[in-house]
Design a protein around this motif. Sequence first.
Motif: not given
Length: 311
Positions: A103-111, A162-175
């Motif tokens: 749920h956390l990964a899904d919520a943060t992906h959207e946000e 924490v989850r070692r998810a480079p795609r989410l990290a890149a998306r968040s940093a880009l935003a």
Amino acid sequence: MLHLRLIVPADRTDAVVRLLEGTVGTAHLIVLPGAARDPAGDVVLCDVAREAGDGLLGELRALGLDEHGSIAVDDIGLSLSKRADRAEADAPGEGADAVLWEHLADATHEESTLSVTFLAFLAIATMIAACGVVLDNAVLIVGAMAVGPEFGPLAGLCTALVRRAPRLAARSALALVVGFAVAMVLTTGFSVLMDAFGLFSKAQLDADRPNTDFIWKPDMFSFVVAVLAGIAGTLSLTSAKSGALVGVAISVTTVPAAANAAVALGYGDVDQMVGSIEQLLLNLAGIVVAGTLTLLAQRWLWSRRPADTST
């Protein structure tokens, strides 16, 4: 309690039902053979204690339901059931301490996705904060903090680390990078326009501003507050306490610092611009460090709970 609605391929229904029946903390199991049409399969419904939810979701994904069926999870606001009460009592740990990582990964992906809406909210918040810093109005500063959506990608970055998810990290940093860059450019133009109409002036920016001059004068207290806000914000996300997240949003000077830097850029005030950017980076760093450490601590503490979730 959480409510699960599963669409299960018919050849996997027995395995799913056995899993649900063998998981401590489940209640109200319902099987509707052949009820699903797209994708085709059986519909399985059940309630599960929040503290047993993350482990159960992992097992369901291991059975391939996320690829060949569907897993939908909703929070139950009210459940009047002795069976549900027993399920929550039997499940190990406390529901408030449980982290639903999916749920956390899904919520943060959207946000944390860079979108027109995200940019609009961040730009508007920065413009409101620009009015606040020029007028030395603390009310406008607080309002701008509440409007700003930047905690979403910050939380996404913490989750990705924490989850070692480079795609989410890149998306968040880009935003974050693009969002603040666009907001500051638009706010600089906004401040120039306001100056042309006689609503902003350099004299106001250079005047004593007892309510807002802290924005471009970072110190260790700035970092301490950012760390505390990062902890509180992360806990509010993992425990679904949205009210606490509002308090976090108005406790750190990310948006006001970006606004002050933009206004200072418009007037060529290098000292205020540099100080504001330092304040912005200090707050962002404090939140990311604190949020990441909080998630790591939650995962470690939860892993050490004494009982298992299955019989």
